[in-house]
Design a protein around this motif. Structure first.
Motif, PDB file in Angstrom:
ATOM      1  N   LEU A  95       0.815  -1.214   0.000  1.00 32.20           N
ATOM      2  CA  LEU A  95       0.000   0.000   0.000  1.00 32.20           C
ATOM      3  C   LEU A  95       0.851   1.268   0.000  1.00 32.20           C
ATOM      4  CD1 LEU A  95      -2.942  -0.852   2.423  1.00 32.20           C
ATOM      5  CD2 LEU A  95      -3.133  -0.173   0.025  1.00 32.20           C
ATOM      6  N   THR A  96       1.991   1.215   0.645  1.00 35.67           N
ATOM      7  CA  THR A  96       2.822   2.411   0.760  1.00 35.67           C
ATOM      8  C   THR A  96       3.904   2.508  -0.316  1.00 35.67           C
ATOM      9  OG1 THR A  96       4.332   1.272   2.285  1.00 35.67           O
ATOM     10  CG2 THR A  96       2.499   2.501   3.257  1.00 35.67           C
ATOM     11  N   ASP A  97       4.052   1.438  -1.123  1.00 29.94           N
ATOM     12  CA  ASP A  97       5.131   1.403  -2.127  1.00 29.94           C
ATOM     13  C   ASP A  97       6.497   1.615  -1.477  1.00 29.94           C
ATOM     14  OD1 ASP A  97       4.312   0.640  -4.588  1.00 29.94           O
ATOM     15  OD2 ASP A  97       3.883   2.644  -5.343  1.00 29.94           O
ATOM     16  N   ARG A  98       6.626   1.110  -0.273  1.00 32.91           N
ATOM     17  CA  ARG A  98       7.804   1.385   0.533  1.00 32.91           C
ATOM     18  C   ARG A  98       9.115   0.989  -0.145  1.00 32.91           C
ATOM     19  NH1 ARG A  98       8.994  -1.492   6.382  1.00 32.91           N
ATOM     20  NH2 ARG A  98      11.077  -0.622   6.721  1.00 32.91           N
ATOM     21  N   PHE A  99       9.087  -0.140  -0.862  1.00 33.94           N
ATOM     22  CA  PHE A  99      10.331  -0.643  -1.451  1.00 33.94           C
ATOM     23  C   PHE A  99      10.350  -0.514  -2.975  1.00 33.94           C
ATOM     24  CE2 PHE A  99       9.676  -3.259   2.458  1.00 33.94           C
ATOM     25  CZ  PHE A  99      10.760  -2.772   3.184  1.00 33.94           C
ATOM     26  N   ALA A 100       9.521   0.347  -3.507  1.00 33.98           N
ATOM     27  CA  ALA A 100       9.333   0.423  -4.955  1.00 33.98           C
ATOM     28  C   ALA A 100      10.630   0.618  -5.732  1.00 33.98           C
ATOM     29  CB  ALA A 100       8.349   1.535  -5.289  1.00 33.98           C
ATOM     30  N   GLN A 101      11.541   1.436  -5.240  1.00 36.44           N
ATOM     31  CA  GLN A 101      12.779   1.752  -5.964  1.00 36.44           C
ATOM     32  C   GLN A 101      14.003   1.076  -5.335  1.00 36.44           C
ATOM     33  OE1 GLN A 101      12.369   3.378  -8.801  1.00 36.44           O
ATOM     34  NE2 GLN A 101      10.191   3.576  -8.294  1.00 36.44           N
ATOM     35  N   ALA A 102      13.782   0.157  -4.429  1.00 34.27           N
ATOM     36  CA  ALA A 102      14.897  -0.441  -3.690  1.00 34.27           C
ATOM     37  C   ALA A 102      15.624  -1.502  -4.517  1.00 34.27           C
ATOM     38  CB  ALA A 102      14.391  -1.065  -2.397  1.00 34.27           C
ATOM     39  N   ASP A 103      16.908  -1.613  -4.274  1.00 35.22           N
ATOM     40  CA  ASP A 103      17.711  -2.660  -4.904  1.00 35.22           C
ATOM     41  C   ASP A 103      17.578  -3.961  -4.118  1.00 35.22           C
ATOM     42  OD1 ASP A 103      18.748  -0.960  -6.878  1.00 35.22           O
ATOM     43  OD2 ASP A 103      20.321  -0.243  -5.511  1.00 35.22           O
ATOM     44  N   PRO A 104      17.849  -5.104  -4.752  1.00 35.99           N
ATOM     45  CA  PRO A 104      17.862  -6.364  -4.013  1.00 35.99           C
ATOM     46  C   PRO A 104      18.821  -6.290  -2.833  1.00 35.99           C
ATOM     47  CG  PRO A 104      17.890  -6.785  -6.362  1.00 35.99           C
ATOM     48  CD  PRO A 104      18.075  -5.300  -6.193  1.00 35.99           C
ATOM     49  N   GLY A 105      18.361  -6.759  -1.695  1.00 35.99           N
ATOM     50  CA  GLY A 105      19.157  -6.649  -0.480  1.00 35.99           C
ATOM     51  C   GLY A 105      18.782  -5.443   0.351  1.00 35.99           C
ATOM     52  N   GLU A 106      18.039  -4.520  -0.265  1.00 37.43           N
ATOM     53  CA  GLU A 106      17.584  -3.323   0.444  1.00 37.43           C
ATOM     54  C   GLU A 106      16.061  -3.185   0.350  1.00 37.43           C
ATOM     55  OE1 GLU A 106      19.720  -0.077  -1.254  1.00 37.43           O
ATOM     56  OE2 GLU A 106      21.664  -0.732  -0.471  1.00 37.43           O
ATOM     57  N   GLY A 107      15.412  -4.265  -0.027  1.00 34.83           N
ATOM     58  CA  GLY A 107      13.958  -4.242  -0.180  1.00 34.83           C
ATOM     59  C   GLY A 107      13.495  -4.636  -1.562  1.00 34.83           C
ATOM     60  N   GLY A 108      14.438  -4.773  -2.488  1.00 36.54           N
ATOM     61  CA  GLY A 108      14.063  -5.096  -3.864  1.00 36.54           C
ATOM     62  C   GLY A 108      13.420  -6.461  -4.021  1.00 36.54           C
ATOM     63  N   PHE A 109      13.898  -7.432  -3.260  1.00 38.52           N
ATOM     64  CA  PHE A 109      13.291  -8.754  -3.333  1.00 38.52           C
ATOM     65  C   PHE A 109      11.851  -8.705  -2.820  1.00 38.52           C
ATOM     66  CE2 PHE A 109      17.834 -10.310  -2.934  1.00 38.52           C
ATOM     67  CZ  PHE A 109      17.895 -10.821  -4.219  1.00 38.52           C
ATOM     68  N   ILE A 110      11.649  -7.936  -1.757  1.00 39.72           N
ATOM     69  CA  ILE A 110      10.299  -7.785  -1.209  1.00 39.72           C
ATOM     70  C   ILE A 110       9.395  -7.118  -2.236  1.00 39.72           C
ATOM     71  CG2 ILE A 110       8.906  -6.708   0.610  1.00 39.72           C
ATOM     72  CD1 ILE A 110      11.470  -6.771   2.364  1.00 39.72           C
ATOM     73  N   ALA A 111       9.900  -6.043  -2.849  1.00 40.73           N
ATOM     74  CA  ALA A 111       9.100  -5.313  -3.835  1.00 40.73           C
ATOM     75  C   ALA A 111       8.676  -6.207  -4.987  1.00 40.73           C
ATOM     76  CB  ALA A 111       9.893  -4.111  -4.355  1.00 40.73           C
ATOM     77  N   HIS A 112       9.609  -7.016  -5.470  1.00 39.42           N
ATOM     78  CA  HIS A 112       9.296  -7.880  -6.606  1.00 39.42           C
ATOM     79  C   HIS A 112       8.291  -8.956  -6.222  1.00 39.42           C
ATOM     80  CE1 HIS A 112       9.601  -9.852 -10.396  1.00 39.42           C
ATOM     81  NE2 HIS A 112      10.167 -10.927  -9.899  1.00 39.42           N
ATOM     82  N   TRP A 113       8.317  -9.386  -4.964  1.00 38.23           N
ATOM     83  CA  TRP A 113       7.369 -10.413  -4.507  1.00 38.23           C
ATOM     84  C   TRP A 113       5.967  -9.836  -4.353  1.00 38.23           C
ATOM     85  CZ3 TRP A 113       6.761 -15.378  -4.487  1.00 38.23           C
ATOM     86  CH2 TRP A 113       5.839 -15.983  -3.624  1.00 38.23           C
ATOM     87  N   ILE A 114       5.859  -8.703  -3.672  1.00 35.35           N
ATOM     88  CA  ILE A 114       4.526  -8.164  -3.394  1.00 35.35           C
ATOM     89  C   ILE A 114       3.926  -7.436  -4.589  1.00 35.35           C
ATOM     90  CG2 ILE A 114       4.843  -8.048  -0.902  1.00 35.35           C
ATOM     91  CD1 ILE A 114       5.374  -5.041  -1.212  1.00 35.35           C
ATOM     92  N   ASP A 115       4.683  -7.322  -5.682  1.00 32.71           N
ATOM     93  CA  ASP A 115       4.037  -6.739  -6.862  1.00 32.71           C
ATOM     94  C   ASP A 115       2.950  -7.662  -7.422  1.00 32.71           C
ATOM     95  OD1 ASP A 115       5.401  -8.647  -8.440  1.00 32.71           O
ATOM     96  OD2 ASP A 115       6.836  -7.195  -9.240  1.00 32.71           O
ATOM     97  N   LEU A 116       2.863  -8.862  -6.870  1.00 35.22           N
ATOM     98  CA  LEU A 116       1.738  -9.748  -7.182  1.00 35.22           C
ATOM     99  C   LEU A 116       0.408  -9.110  -6.771  1.00 35.22           C
ATOM    100  CD1 LEU A 116       3.307 -13.094  -5.921  1.00 35.22           C
ATOM    101  CD2 LEU A 116       2.637 -12.621  -8.291  1.00 35.22           C
TER     102      LEU A 116
END
Length: 210
Positions: free
Chosen positions: A113-134
């Motif tokens: 909801l907050t797009d918290r990790f939208a621009q993050a690199d892997p290891g800094e939230g990027g893996f999370i962002a790619h998962w929750i983009d579902l």
């Protein structure tokens, strides 16, 4: 705060009590497993499905990940932990039900909801962002209807269950087993604050379990 030494102490209690008291059960389990239910739940430390459903070892086959999500069927790129577990449960263990259980105060939902990790690199939230983009499509629809407040959070928590169940049906072996009456897909949502389990009916509506 629990640390590894606390876990080892817990093991010692289990060895002396739980294992010793149910030695025959553990001996049977050593011969193999035959659970009738698979549960797909969130990794959140507060929502252990074995505790919520009061089950014993060997009774449920569990997969846990961020926001209890099931990706759609796909063959390319990355690893497929959820898909492998699902395939094993349905085609090898022949489970009769797959339950997707969401929960209140879900960090994955908040991140979506907050797009918290939208621009993050892997290891800094990027893996999370790619998962929750579902959840992106569902999130955009819910934000348009409810904004980003508490109503939206709750709505998206429920939607994680519906999205995952829809994605389950993109797997041919799930669709075939369901069509043959050999598999039932179910949804649930657990309120951490109230300790109440809500169950989804065939229309996608949630109500407290009796």
């Amino acid at each position: 705060m629990t640390v590894f030494s606390d876990l080892v102490a817990g093991y010692s209690r289990f060895r002396e009590q739980g294992w010793a008291e149910e030695r025959e059960r553990w001996a049977r389990l050593a011969e193999g497993q035959s659970p009738k239910v698979m549960v797909i739940a969130c990794s959140d430390s507060r929502t252990d499905p074995a505790m919520v459903f009061d089950t014993s070892p060997g009774e449920i086959f569990v997969v846990r990940n961020v926001a209890n999500l099931v990706p759609p069927f796909e063959t390319g790129g990355g690893r497929h932990g959820v898909s492998a577990a699902l395939e094993f449960a349905v085609t090898q263990l022949k489970v009769e039900e797959v339950v997707v259980m969401g929960h209140g105060m879900c960090g994955g939902v908040h991140a979506s909801l907050t797009d918290r990790f939208a621009q993050a690199d892997p290891g800094e939230g990027g893996f999370i962002a790619h998962w929750i983009d579902l959840l992106d499509e569902a999130r955009d629809r819910i934000v348009a209807e409810h904004g980003t407040g508490e109503d939206a959070v709750h709505a998206l928590e429920l939607e994680t269950v519906r999205v995952s169940i829809a994605n389950l049906r993109t797997f041919s072996f799930v669709k075939e087993a369901e069509a043959a009456g050999q598999l039932k897909l179910r949804g649930a949502w657990f309120s951490i604050r109230q300790g109440v389990l809500w169950v989804m009916d065939d229309s996608g509506t949630f109500a407290p379990a009796n």
